[in-house]
Write a protein that holds these residues in place. Structure first.
Motif, PDB file in Angstrom:
ATOM      1  N   HIS A   1       0.829  -1.205   0.000  1.00  0.00           N
ATOM      2  CA  HIS A   1       0.000   0.000   0.000  1.00  0.00           C
ATOM      3  C   HIS A   1       0.861   1.251   0.000  1.00  0.00           C
ATOM      4  O   HIS A   1       0.519   2.242   0.605  1.00  0.00           O
ATOM      5  CB  HIS A   1      -0.925   0.030   1.210  1.00  0.00           C
ATOM      6  N   GLY A   2       2.008   1.168  -0.651  1.00  0.00           N
ATOM      7  CA  GLY A   2       2.950   2.284  -0.634  1.00  0.00           C
ATOM      8  C   GLY A   2       2.454   3.470  -1.412  1.00  0.00           C
ATOM      9  O   GLY A   2       1.313   3.468  -1.836  1.00  0.00           O
ATOM     10  N   PRO A   3       3.272   4.493  -1.608  1.00  0.00           N
ATOM     11  CA  PRO A   3       4.662   4.607  -1.180  1.00  0.00           C
ATOM     12  C   PRO A   3       4.795   5.024   0.276  1.00  0.00           C
ATOM     13  O   PRO A   3       3.910   5.665   0.821  1.00  0.00           O
ATOM     14  CB  PRO A   3       5.207   5.709  -2.091  1.00  0.00           C
TER      15      PRO A   3
ATOM     16  N   ASP B   1       6.370   5.048  -6.481  1.00  0.00           N
ATOM     17  CA  ASP B   1       6.150   6.306  -7.182  1.00  0.00           C
ATOM     18  C   ASP B   1       5.709   5.986  -8.614  1.00  0.00           C
ATOM     19  O   ASP B   1       4.748   6.559  -9.130  1.00  0.00           O
ATOM     20  CB  ASP B   1       7.444   7.124  -7.177  1.00  0.00           C
TER      21      ASP B   1
ATOM     22  N   VAL C   1       2.115   4.474  -8.618  1.00  0.00           N
ATOM     23  CA  VAL C   1       1.084   5.494  -8.409  1.00  0.00           C
ATOM     24  C   VAL C   1       0.916   6.354  -9.658  1.00  0.00           C
ATOM     25  O   VAL C   1      -0.210   6.610 -10.109  1.00  0.00           O
ATOM     26  CB  VAL C   1       1.436   6.373  -7.187  1.00  0.00           C
ATOM     27  N   LYS C   2       2.036   6.769 -10.247  1.00  0.00           N
ATOM     28  CA  LYS C   2       1.941   7.634 -11.434  1.00  0.00           C
ATOM     29  C   LYS C   2       1.216   6.921 -12.562  1.00  0.00           C
ATOM     30  O   LYS C   2       0.395   7.510 -13.253  1.00  0.00           O
ATOM     31  CB  LYS C   2       3.346   8.059 -11.864  1.00  0.00           C
TER      32      LYS C   2
ATOM     33  N   LEU D   1      -2.435   6.886 -11.751  1.00  0.00           N
ATOM     34  CA  LEU D   1      -3.032   8.219 -11.910  1.00  0.00           C
ATOM     35  C   LEU D   1      -3.263   8.496 -13.388  1.00  0.00           C
ATOM     36  O   LEU D   1      -4.327   8.954 -13.791  1.00  0.00           O
ATOM     37  CB  LEU D   1      -2.115   9.298 -11.311  1.00  0.00           C
TER      38      LEU D   1
ATOM     39  N   LEU E   1      -6.830   4.646 -10.012  1.00  0.00           N
ATOM     40  CA  LEU E   1      -6.302   4.790  -8.662  1.00  0.00           C
ATOM     41  C   LEU E   1      -6.991   3.846  -7.666  1.00  0.00           C
ATOM     42  O   LEU E   1      -6.405   3.442  -6.669  1.00  0.00           O
ATOM     43  CB  LEU E   1      -6.468   6.243  -8.207  1.00  0.00           C
TER      44      LEU E   1
ATOM     45  N   LEU F   1      -5.306   0.926  -6.129  1.00  0.00           N
ATOM     46  CA  LEU F   1      -4.321   1.102  -5.071  1.00  0.00           C
ATOM     47  C   LEU F   1      -4.947   1.387  -3.719  1.00  0.00           C
ATOM     48  O   LEU F   1      -4.372   1.075  -2.684  1.00  0.00           O
ATOM     49  CB  LEU F   1      -3.347   2.224  -5.426  1.00  0.00           C
ATOM     50  N   VAL F   2      -6.116   2.001  -3.710  1.00  0.00           N
ATOM     51  CA  VAL F   2      -6.700   2.360  -2.416  1.00  0.00           C
ATOM     52  C   VAL F   2      -7.466   1.181  -1.793  1.00  0.00           C
ATOM     53  O   VAL F   2      -7.801   1.208  -0.623  1.00  0.00           O
ATOM     54  CB  VAL F   2      -7.588   3.629  -2.489  1.00  0.00           C
ATOM     55  N   ALA F   3      -7.687   0.142  -2.584  1.00  0.00           N
ATOM     56  CA  ALA F   3      -8.306  -1.055  -2.010  1.00  0.00           C
ATOM     57  C   ALA F   3      -7.303  -1.701  -1.059  1.00  0.00           C
ATOM     58  O   ALA F   3      -6.111  -1.737  -1.349  1.00  0.00           O
ATOM     59  CB  ALA F   3      -8.661  -2.037  -3.122  1.00  0.00           C
ATOM     60  N   ILE F   4      -7.800  -2.174   0.087  1.00  0.00           N
ATOM     61  CA  ILE F   4      -6.884  -2.809   1.051  1.00  0.00           C
ATOM     62  C   ILE F   4      -6.610  -4.246   0.601  1.00  0.00           C
ATOM     63  O   ILE F   4      -7.534  -5.028   0.386  1.00  0.00           O
ATOM     64  CB  ILE F   4      -7.472  -2.753   2.476  1.00  0.00           C
TER      65      ILE F   4
END
Ligand code: SF4
Ligand code: SF4
Lengths: 308, 225
Positions: B158-160, B180, B183-184, B187, B192, B195-198
């Motif tokens: 669940h970085g960065p 990084d 995420v980029k 995005l 996105l 990535l925000v899912a646990i």
């Protein structure tokens, strides 16, 4: 925000709507209990709870669990820090149970600095789970009263769950999302990394408020008083994820060496005043690194005494 | 492929210090591709060892050759008639090679001449980078095709982390923060939410933590194909 019945003083202060004021205490590089007790004296009565750091900067110190228990015995409320670097999920769950049994009611879930920064860079790290999952793990133990494998816990640890947030690390656009995920995972309160760039933090808090995150979690703004311009310089150059504006370094350099500490405290006090007014900020987390003896003075001058 | 680095000449000389006739054995697999242990490197090491020992006044007989692969008994068996001719064999394959050799020829001693480092690939001529940690449960599709297990110093899901700065990992100035990049990419592609899912707690049994692993292809074992 739901009450957890953790029995945490910090939780009581926050749910009652008071502006929280928390402190920090690094355990000694040895078994020096006297040293620890001395630090406790400066913190007692001046803060709502005290973070007991866990092998901070990957340097071996007395365990945060033992430090928290000693703190508890001295009548202070610990915030037991736990990093994912040094423990697998078994060790974590067992330490969480142990901490709760010893009266610890707050815990801060962190990934931890990489061991290459510390005094045993040759160590094997663990990273079985990450900080997000650690938050979820503590929540599962508390709310479902179950271990990770689904087995029941006989007397579950009712922790008030904390997590960290660094609004200044990259990529910036993602930071508020990462915070939201930590809250979704179960964080009750957040302590931010030391803030020096107030403009950027204001912008960050605006995003937090726009998303309503401050209504789901208490956010404590991190404050570290600079001891001198040298410290500011060092932190800006060598501590990853630190954003120290040139204007602050200039301000510290602008006064006589003997007065730089006072200037650092003044800046910290201005920050605390700003945080009291800032929407979404529920309190301040004061990280007076090896400067615990200054905490009573800072608390006094910040007008946060007496503590509720 | 498996990437390896050659051990220092000093270390290799130390291993064979009391041997008088040695074979330097290369491998035509991965270590040839990463220019560490192929026929050419075996030849170079052989002459380097010879020269060094001559300088010490203790000349040594050194021969060299390379097997097709040292991780396959079929090829390892090709050494059967000559393996006893040497005081020692220095293997330039990854760690698997000298183990297969040791198992097939228990009377001979095999020294590893390389350090097996990682699973990776060449990002430019002469530069190899780690891409996989062999965790046994690949999930890179969740991370834009990039692996945070192998490529993030903390294996974060669940970085960065708070140390990511300007696309660089906090651990080394010359290492990209893979989070990084993840995420980029998310995005840019508007994904996105991946990535925000646990993420579920990782089951490390498929990785090294479950003990030595084995891969069985039934149809090959039975010889049905
Ligand atoms: S997720 Fe596992 S298998 Fe896939 S690339 Fe990463 S380490 Fe290798
Ligand atoms: S900086 Fe990036 S790659 Fe390095 S440990 Fe942190 S998240 Fe992982």
């Amino acid at each position: 925000m739901t009450a957890t019945q953790s029995g945490s003083n910090l939780e009581k202060v926050l749910t009652a709507g008071h502006f929280a004021f928390t402190g920090e205490c690094g355990p000694p590089k040895g078994a020096n209990v006297a040293h620890l007790r001395k630090k406790f004296k400066y913190l007692k009565g001046n803060v709502d709870c005290v973070n007991m750091t866990d092998n901070q900067t990957a340097v071996v110190r007395m365990s945060s669990l033992a430090g928290s228990a000693l703190m508890k015995a001295e009548g202070l409320e610990p915030n037991f820090q736990m990093v994912c670097r040094d423990r697998n999920r078994l060790a974590m769950m067992s330490d969480i149970l142990g901490a709760y049994a010893l009266g610890v009611r707050n815990m801060l879930c962190l990934s931890g600095d990489h061991q290459s920064f510390g005094n045993h860079p040759e160590a094997k790290n663990v990273h079985d789970i990450d900080s997000m999952q650690l938050i979820a793990l503590v929540k599962k133990m508390r709310d479902e009263e179950k271990f990770l494998n689904g087995e029941d816990i006989d007397v579950a640890p009712k922790m008030f769950i904390g997590a960290a947030c660094n609004p200044f690390a990259d990529p910036y656009e993602f930071r508020v999302h990462r915070l939201a995920t930590k809250i979704a995972a179960g964080a009750d309160f957040i302590q931010t990394q030391c803030i020096f760039n107030m403009d950027k933090f204001r912008d960050f808090m605006k995003q937090v408020v726009d998303k309503g995150l401050h209504e789901r979690c208490y956010i404590l703004a991190g404050v570290t008083p600079m001891k001198n311009a040298g410290m500011a310089n060092f932190m800006s150059k060598y501590v990853p994820g630190m954003d120290i504006p040139a204007s602050l370094i200039k301000r510290l350099k602008g006064v006589d060496k003997r007065d730089q500490a006072e200037e650092g405290i003044r800046f910290a006090l201005e920050q605390i005043e700003a945080f009291k007014e800032m929407q979404g900020v529920a309190g301040v987390h004061l990280m007076a690194i090896e400067w615990e003896h200054k905490v009573p003075e800072i608390a006094e001058r910040a007008g946060v005494l007496p503590r509720p | 492929m498996i990437v390896a680095d050659r051990k220092s000449l000093e270390e290799i000389l130390g291993m064979v210090a009391d041997r008088d006739k040695i074979l330097i054995l290369g491998c035509k697999g991965c270590v040839t591709v990463c220019n560490v242990g192929g026929l050419k490197e075996a030849e170079i090491l052989a002459s380097t060892v010879k020269i060094a020992r001559k300088k010490e006044g203790r000349p040594v007989k050194v021969e060299h050759r390379a097997l097709e692969r040292q991780c396959d008994n079929e090829y390892v068996a090709q050494l059967a008639d000559s393996v006893a001719d040497y005081d020692a064999v220095v293997s330039m394959a990854c760690g698997v090679g000298p183990q297969f050799l040791s198992e097939m020829y228990p009377d001979q001693v095999f020294f590893p001449a390389v350090n097996t480092t990682f699973f990776g690939g060449a990002v430019q001529h002469g530069v190899w980078e780690e891409r996989c940690a062999g965790c046994g449960a690949c999930a890179i599709h969740l991370f834009g095709g990039l692996c945070p297990i192998a490529r993030c110093a903390k294996s974060l899901l669940h970085g960065p982390c708070g140390g990511s700065s300007n696309g660089i990992c906090e651990v080394h100035k010359d290492t990209a923060c893979i989070w990084d990049a993840i995420v980029k990419k998310k995005l840019e592609t508007g994904r996105l939410e991946d990535l925000v899912a646990i993420k579920p707690f990782k089951d490390w049994r498929t990785a090294r933590d479950g003990g030595p692993r084995r891969s069985i292809r039934e149809e090959l074992v039975k010889g049905t194909i």
